[in-house]
Design a protein around this motif. Structure first.
Motif, PDB file in Angstrom:
ATOM      1  N   PRO A  55       0.840  -1.206   0.000  1.00 13.51           N
ATOM      2  CA  PRO A  55       0.000   0.000   0.000  1.00 13.51           C
ATOM      3  C   PRO A  55       0.878   1.260   0.000  1.00 13.51           C
ATOM      4  CG  PRO A  55      -0.701  -1.541   1.727  1.00 13.51           C
ATOM      5  CD  PRO A  55       0.585  -2.072   1.149  1.00 13.51           C
ATOM      6  N   ASN A  56       0.386   2.302  -0.605  1.00  9.59           N
ATOM      7  CA  ASN A  56       1.032   3.621  -0.648  1.00  9.59           C
ATOM      8  C   ASN A  56       2.261   3.703  -1.552  1.00  9.59           C
ATOM      9  OD1 ASN A  56      -0.876   4.783   1.119  1.00  9.59           O
ATOM     10  ND2 ASN A  56       0.208   3.861   2.854  1.00  9.59           N
ATOM     11  N   VAL A  57       2.613   2.636  -2.261  1.00 10.65           N
ATOM     12  CA  VAL A  57       3.755   2.718  -3.170  1.00 10.65           C
ATOM     13  C   VAL A  57       3.464   3.706  -4.299  1.00 10.65           C
ATOM     14  CG1 VAL A  57       5.081   1.440  -4.906  1.00 10.65           C
ATOM     15  CG2 VAL A  57       4.735   0.463  -2.636  1.00 10.65           C
ATOM     16  N   ILE A  58       2.326   3.555  -4.949  1.00 14.15           N
ATOM     17  CA  ILE A  58       2.003   4.435  -6.089  1.00 14.15           C
ATOM     18  C   ILE A  58       1.875   5.898  -5.647  1.00 14.15           C
ATOM     19  CG2 ILE A  58       0.273   4.971  -7.870  1.00 14.15           C
ATOM     20  CD1 ILE A  58       2.129   2.570  -8.533  1.00 14.15           C
ATOM     21  N   PRO A  59       1.149   6.207  -4.564  1.00 14.88           N
ATOM     22  CA  PRO A  59       1.117   7.618  -4.144  1.00 14.88           C
ATOM     23  C   PRO A  59       2.514   8.175  -3.819  1.00 14.88           C
ATOM     24  CG  PRO A  59      -0.619   6.395  -3.039  1.00 14.88           C
ATOM     25  CD  PRO A  59       0.221   5.393  -3.770  1.00 14.88           C
TER      26      PRO A  59
END
Length: 168
Positions: A55-59
């Motif tokens: 989670p939160n890799v792309i942001p």
């Protein structure tokens, strides 16, 4: 295969496994057994379908790119498998380059299993390292820094493997 090639991605070299007969290899590569697929196809399919990002890799990548920060990957995975994962995870737009060991597979387009688009990245450079390149390797890191005109004080190294990346 893992000991010889130093990767779990040498499945295309299955014919080199000495305890397997030619018949065994033929069954693994060609006989339809599981869900209408060969054992080899199921193996590759399962690896791809179980691949996901934290989670939160792309942001995080979005924020870094918005700040014009260069992202460069260094992996022990061979170039083909690296490209396949970059494409599957839609990461190409975030990375400026990936450094990966030269592919073990066949580069002859007529003998490839996947379509030609699987072997090409349009926006991310793949820099092939010598076969068997491993982490930790400060010479490779220094080369990456030099290629991008940076010093170690200009860069941050992030990894996901305690025994290799943290040591780097």
């Amino acid at each position: 295969l893992h000991q010889k090639y130093h990767t779990s991605e040498a499945s295309s070299q299955i014919s080199e496994v000495q305890c397997l007969s030619k018949k065994d290899i033929d069954i693994i590569e060609n006989e339809i057994l599981i869900d209408g697929r060969t054992i080899m196809h199921k193996y590759h399919s399962d690896r791809l379908h179980n691949l996901s990002l934290y989670p939160n890799v792309i942001p995080t990548f979005e924020e870094l790119k918005n700040r014009d920060i260069k992202l460069v990957g260094f992996t022990e995975s061979n170039t083909f498998h690296t490209m396949k994962r970059i494409k599957q995870l839609n990461l190409e737009k975030y990375f400026d380059a990936f450094y990966a060991p030269i592919d073990l597979g066949n580069k002859d387009p007529s003998l490839r299993f996947y379509d030609n688009d699987s072997y090409i990245l349009e926006n991310t450079r793949i820099i092939e390292l010598k076969k068997g390149s491993k982490k930790p390797d400060k010479d490779i890191l220094n080369s990456i820094l030099g290629d991008f005109g940076m010093t170690s004080s200009d860069a941050i190294y992030v990894g996901d493997k305690l025994q290799k990346d943290v040591h780097m």
